[in-house]
Design a protein around this motif. Structure first.
Motif, PDB file in Angstrom:
ATOM      1  N   GLU A 193       0.785  -1.130  -0.071  1.00 54.21           N
ATOM      2  CA  GLU A 193      -0.029   0.117   0.092  1.00 54.21           C
ATOM      3  C   GLU A 193       0.776   1.227  -0.038  1.00 54.21           C
ATOM      4  OE1 GLU A 193      -2.715  -0.452   3.133  1.00 54.21           O
ATOM      5  OE2 GLU A 193      -3.908  -1.976   2.133  1.00 54.21           O
ATOM      6  N   ASP A 194       2.258   1.069   0.450  1.00 54.34           N
ATOM      7  CA  ASP A 194       3.040   2.191   0.178  1.00 54.34           C
ATOM      8  C   ASP A 194       3.712   2.300  -1.240  1.00 54.34           C
ATOM      9  OD1 ASP A 194       5.031   4.054   0.108  1.00 54.34           O
ATOM     10  OD2 ASP A 194       5.990   3.425   1.908  1.00 54.34           O
ATOM     11  N   PRO A 195       3.026   3.138  -1.890  1.00 50.88           N
ATOM     12  CA  PRO A 195       3.750   3.159  -3.479  1.00 50.88           C
ATOM     13  C   PRO A 195       5.217   2.983  -3.675  1.00 50.88           C
ATOM     14  CG  PRO A 195       2.047   4.739  -3.175  1.00 50.88           C
ATOM     15  CD  PRO A 195       2.366   4.440  -1.667  1.00 50.88           C
ATOM     16  N   MET A 196       5.851   3.435  -2.737  1.00 51.35           N
ATOM     17  CA  MET A 196       7.524   3.473  -2.876  1.00 51.35           C
ATOM     18  C   MET A 196       8.164   2.245  -2.278  1.00 51.35           C
ATOM     19  SD  MET A 196       9.059   6.035  -4.217  1.00 51.35           S
ATOM     20  CE  MET A 196      10.659   5.870  -3.325  1.00 51.35           C
ATOM     21  N   THR A 197       7.314   1.182  -1.800  1.00 51.87           N
ATOM     22  CA  THR A 197       7.843  -0.095  -1.261  1.00 51.87           C
ATOM     23  C   THR A 197       8.236  -0.910  -2.474  1.00 51.87           C
ATOM     24  OG1 THR A 197       6.926   0.246   0.794  1.00 51.87           O
ATOM     25  CG2 THR A 197       7.554  -1.748   0.150  1.00 51.87           C
ATOM     26  N   GLU A 198       9.128  -1.513  -2.645  1.00 58.56           N
ATOM     27  CA  GLU A 198       9.427  -2.341  -3.696  1.00 58.56           C
ATOM     28  C   GLU A 198       8.864  -3.808  -3.308  1.00 58.56           C
ATOM     29  OE1 GLU A 198      13.018  -4.552  -6.236  1.00 58.56           O
ATOM     30  OE2 GLU A 198      13.490  -3.227  -4.631  1.00 58.56           O
ATOM     31  N   PRO A 199       8.069  -4.397  -4.238  1.00 58.90           N
ATOM     32  CA  PRO A 199       7.400  -5.715  -3.927  1.00 58.90           C
ATOM     33  C   PRO A 199       8.557  -6.797  -3.703  1.00 58.90           C
ATOM     34  CG  PRO A 199       6.566  -4.588  -6.056  1.00 58.90           C
ATOM     35  CD  PRO A 199       7.847  -4.033  -5.697  1.00 58.90           C
ATOM     36  N   PRO A 200       8.280  -7.358  -2.552  1.00 59.84           N
ATOM     37  CA  PRO A 200       9.311  -8.630  -2.186  1.00 59.84           C
ATOM     38  C   PRO A 200       9.188  -9.434  -3.134  1.00 59.84           C
ATOM     39  CG  PRO A 200       7.263  -8.561  -0.574  1.00 59.84           C
ATOM     40  CD  PRO A 200       7.404  -7.170  -1.400  1.00 59.84           C
ATOM     41  N   GLU A 201      10.284 -10.204  -3.410  1.00 64.98           N
ATOM     42  CA  GLU A 201      10.273 -11.355  -4.285  1.00 64.98           C
ATOM     43  C   GLU A 201       9.248 -12.564  -4.078  1.00 64.98           C
ATOM     44  OE1 GLU A 201      11.176 -12.672  -7.913  1.00 64.98           O
ATOM     45  OE2 GLU A 201      11.979 -10.720  -7.134  1.00 64.98           O
ATOM     46  N   GLU A 202       9.102 -12.746  -2.786  1.00 66.26           N
ATOM     47  CA  GLU A 202       8.256 -13.943  -2.398  1.00 66.26           C
ATOM     48  C   GLU A 202       6.934 -13.823  -2.819  1.00 66.26           C
ATOM     49  OE1 GLU A 202       6.813 -12.502   1.964  1.00 66.26           O
ATOM     50  OE2 GLU A 202       8.804 -12.171   1.525  1.00 66.26           O
ATOM     51  N   ILE A 203       6.407 -12.671  -3.250  1.00 66.74           N
ATOM     52  CA  ILE A 203       5.002 -12.428  -3.523  1.00 66.74           C
ATOM     53  C   ILE A 203       4.873 -13.071  -5.091  1.00 66.74           C
ATOM     54  CG2 ILE A 203       4.594 -10.323  -2.145  1.00 66.74           C
ATOM     55  CD1 ILE A 203       4.613  -8.729  -4.990  1.00 66.74           C
ATOM     56  N   TYR A 204       5.760 -13.354  -5.842  1.00 69.98           N
ATOM     57  CA  TYR A 204       5.524 -13.683  -7.182  1.00 69.98           C
ATOM     58  C   TYR A 204       5.725 -15.198  -7.218  1.00 69.98           C
ATOM     59  CZ  TYR A 204       6.730  -8.725  -8.410  1.00 69.98           C
ATOM     60  OH  TYR A 204       6.660  -7.489  -8.690  1.00 69.98           O
ATOM     61  N   LEU A 205       4.966 -15.927  -8.022  1.00 70.58           N
ATOM     62  CA  LEU A 205       4.712 -17.230  -8.207  1.00 70.58           C
ATOM     63  C   LEU A 205       4.836 -17.721  -9.481  1.00 70.58           C
ATOM     64  CD1 LEU A 205       3.874 -19.581  -6.162  1.00 70.58           C
ATOM     65  CD2 LEU A 205       1.672 -19.604  -6.927  1.00 70.58           C
ATOM     66  N   LEU A 206       4.408 -17.090 -10.499  1.00 69.04           N
ATOM     67  CA  LEU A 206       4.562 -17.529 -11.843  1.00 69.04           C
ATOM     68  C   LEU A 206       5.658 -16.936 -12.692  1.00 69.04           C
ATOM     69  CD1 LEU A 206       0.775 -16.683 -12.882  1.00 69.04           C
ATOM     70  CD2 LEU A 206       1.500 -18.627 -11.989  1.00 69.04           C
ATOM     71  N   THR A 207       6.327 -15.994 -12.225  1.00 71.04           N
ATOM     72  CA  THR A 207       7.400 -15.101 -12.786  1.00 71.04           C
ATOM     73  C   THR A 207       8.755 -15.316 -12.121  1.00 71.04           C
ATOM     74  OG1 THR A 207       6.904 -13.067 -12.124  1.00 71.04           O
ATOM     75  CG2 THR A 207       5.961 -13.787 -14.235  1.00 71.04           C
ATOM     76  N   LYS A 208       9.745 -15.379 -12.829  1.00 71.81           N
ATOM     77  CA  LYS A 208      11.185 -15.860 -12.122  1.00 71.81           C
ATOM     78  C   LYS A 208      11.591 -14.242 -12.032  1.00 71.81           C
ATOM     79  CE  LYS A 208      12.879 -20.303 -12.502  1.00 71.81           C
ATOM     80  NZ  LYS A 208      14.108 -21.315 -13.302  1.00 71.81           N
ATOM     81  N   ALA A 209      12.581 -14.187 -10.858  1.00 73.91           N
ATOM     82  CA  ALA A 209      13.318 -12.786 -11.003  1.00 73.91           C
ATOM     83  C   ALA A 209      14.292 -13.073 -12.120  1.00 73.91           C
ATOM     84  CB  ALA A 209      14.110 -12.903  -9.644  1.00 73.91           C
ATOM     85  N   VAL A 210      14.655 -11.721 -12.716  1.00 73.60           N
ATOM     86  CA  VAL A 210      15.484 -11.807 -13.909  1.00 73.60           C
ATOM     87  C   VAL A 210      16.929 -12.394 -13.596  1.00 73.60           C
ATOM     88  CG1 VAL A 210      16.925 -10.181 -15.787  1.00 73.60           C
ATOM     89  CG2 VAL A 210      14.526  -9.894 -15.009  1.00 73.60           C
ATOM     90  N   ALA A 211      17.403 -12.254 -12.355  1.00 69.97           N
ATOM     91  CA  ALA A 211      18.767 -12.922 -12.097  1.00 69.97           C
ATOM     92  C   ALA A 211      18.738 -14.486 -12.049  1.00 69.97           C
ATOM     93  CB  ALA A 211      18.952 -12.488 -10.688  1.00 69.97           C
ATOM     94  N   ASP A 212      17.389 -14.896 -11.906  1.00 76.48           N
ATOM     95  CA  ASP A 212      17.269 -16.582 -12.043  1.00 76.48           C
ATOM     96  C   ASP A 212      16.873 -17.088 -13.162  1.00 76.48           C
ATOM     97  OD1 ASP A 212      17.792 -16.362  -9.102  1.00 76.48           O
ATOM     98  OD2 ASP A 212      15.838 -15.978  -8.770  1.00 76.48           O
ATOM     99  N   THR A 213      16.952 -16.255 -14.169  1.00 76.40           N
ATOM    100  CA  THR A 213      16.379 -16.744 -15.651  1.00 76.40           C
ATOM    101  C   THR A 213      17.521 -17.294 -16.419  1.00 76.40           C
ATOM    102  OG1 THR A 213      16.766 -14.409 -16.425  1.00 76.40           O
ATOM    103  CG2 THR A 213      14.533 -14.708 -15.541  1.00 76.40           C
ATOM    104  N   PRO A 214      17.100 -18.291 -17.365  1.00 77.29           N
ATOM    105  CA  PRO A 214      18.165 -18.912 -18.396  1.00 77.29           C
ATOM    106  C   PRO A 214      19.166 -17.882 -18.984  1.00 77.29           C
ATOM    107  CG  PRO A 214      15.947 -19.972 -18.851  1.00 77.29           C
ATOM    108  CD  PRO A 214      15.817 -18.617 -17.886  1.00 77.29           C
ATOM    109  N   ASP A 215      20.213 -18.433 -19.089  1.00 82.22           N
ATOM    110  CA  ASP A 215      21.274 -17.400 -19.850  1.00 82.22           C
ATOM    111  C   ASP A 215      21.258 -17.423 -21.378  1.00 82.22           C
ATOM    112  OD1 ASP A 215      22.305 -16.451 -17.434  1.00 82.22           O
ATOM    113  OD2 ASP A 215      23.518 -18.157 -17.214  1.00 82.22           O
TER     114      ASP A 215
END
Length: 400
Positions: A193-215
């Motif tokens: 609810e704070d627009p400046m807060t970066e979403p924590p990685e834990e909320i994502y389920l369908l998409t990987k963080a870019v750092a964890d994607t295939p090379d």
């Protein structure tokens, strides 16, 4: 005094919709509550949800598989319309609501109920989508929204439910409010609810963080017929399978996340996080194929229609005369939107790198700058004189 005798309740198995069952009976005098859980690919095991409704006092607990209808009659229509609310959100959650409304109305008519109910609060969009959708399909049905009226806090709601055997959550509930279906997930509330807060990685389920994607990049060819996706890499697939597979591919490469401030129907701004990998890729690919097959005037005019269409879906007006009229226009434009789009997935990006169609109106001999050029360059001079004449006359009169 009872507001209705028999009610069909849209049921998710969560606290609010579970408490709705005893609340409708004990506070509003409803004699029979029938629950309806729609399987739209949310991934939940619906057997336990069905049993829970009966334990909470429902006389009947319905589970309806709506995945194929959801994709064919709702998602694919939105893709043909390139529907993006505020030019970003592909309406993954909003598209489910008119189908659930339709299921509620059909169940009420089948079981002789005089009302339908849902667990929406007074601040969200879904109450609008359900209420308006239901009244459009059957204006004689009452629509009950206990959670909009009961005025209880979360703790009070849980305590009320426990009085009537509704199990309270066994673990501390997540601060996030999450909705999921086959098309994607929406995440809101809590620290978001704070627009400046970066979403924590834990909320994502369908998409990987870019750092964890295939090379290594991955290429996928998507075939469309009349604006509807029908195949991946040459393999014909039904709609549910196609979206499931594309969700997996795009999500694996970190594609499909949205973080936006959105204007709700009820007039407030809301910070929303979405994951909708397949839907975002399909809208982008479909729009690209249209650029190859539609004339410029149709393509430009359709953009205005698409914006209106997106607002109608978002604002709960799927079953409206304007939406129906726009459907006719959109279907007409799709008659030649057949062909293949090639997409490159790599490090959070889905880049369109090729497209072809038997109905392509791209002419290489006109477009080329090589020796094969067929364009009449001399004709351009006369065209520019006529085209620019109003501007020239204006300039002569106003500049001197």
């Amino acid at each position: 005094m009872g507001r209705a005798n028999k009610v069909v309740l849209a049921y998710s198995g969560g606290v609010d919709t579970s408490v709705c069952i005893p609340y409708l009976m004990h506070e509003w005098g409803v004699k029979e509550v029938i629950t309806l859980a729609a399987d739209l690919g949310q991934g939940d095991e619906l057997g336990p949800i069905q049993a829970k409704a009966l334990r909470c006092g429902a006389v009947e607990s319905l589970v309806i598989d709506g995945k194929a209808e959801f994709v064919q009659d709702y998602a694919f229509r939105a893709i043909q319309a390139n529907a993006l609310y505020e030019n970003r959100y592909p309406l993954s959650t909003a598209l489910a609501r008119p189908l659930i409304a339709k299921m509620l109305v059909e169940a009420a008519e089948k079981y002789g109920a005089d009302a339908v109910a849902h667990g929406c609060t007074g601040k969200g969009n879904d109450q609008v989508r359900f209420d308006v959708g239901i009244m459009a399909l059957n204006p004689h049905l009452k629509v009950l929204a206990p959670a909009r009226e009961w005025g209880m806090s979360r703790e009070q709601t849980i305590a009320y439910g426990e009085r009537f055997g509704v199990e309270s959550p066994v673990k501390k509930s997540s601060p996030f409010s999450i909705d999921r279906n086959l098309l994607g997930r929406s995440i809101e509330a809590g620290p978001l609810e704070d627009p400046m807060t970066e979403p924590p990685e834990e909320i994502y389920l369908l998409t990987k963080a870019v750092a964890d994607t295939p090379d290594e990049p991955e290429y996928v060819a998507i075939d469309f017929e009349k604006g509807i996706p029908v195949a991946l890499n040459g393999q014909g697939l039904d709609g549910v399978t196609l979206i499931t597979q594309l969700n997996e591919i795009a999500g694996k490469h970190g594609v499909g996340r949205l973080d936006m401030i959105e204007n709700r129907v009820v007039g407030i701004k809301s910070r929303e996080i979405y994951e909708a990998p397949a839907l975002l890729v399909l809208v982008d690919a479909h729009r690209d194929l249209e650029s190859l097959t539609l004339t410029a005037d149709v393509s430009h005019y359709k953009r205005n229609v698409e914006e209106t269409y997106s607002h109608l879906i978002y604002q709960g007006l799927w079953y409206s005369p304007l939406k129906e009229a726009l459907d006719a226009f959109i279907l007409k434009t799709q008659e030649r939107v057949t062909g293949q789009v090639r997409v490159k997935f790599f490090k959070g990006n889905a880049t369109i790198v090729g497209r072809q169609s038997p109905y392509s109106i791209y002419d290489a001999d006109l477009a080329t700058y090589g020796m094969e050029d067929q364009f009449d360059h001399k004709a351009a001079e006369g065209f520019i004189y006529i085209w620019g004449l109003p501007t020239k006359v204006w300039a002569q009169k106003t500049r001197g």
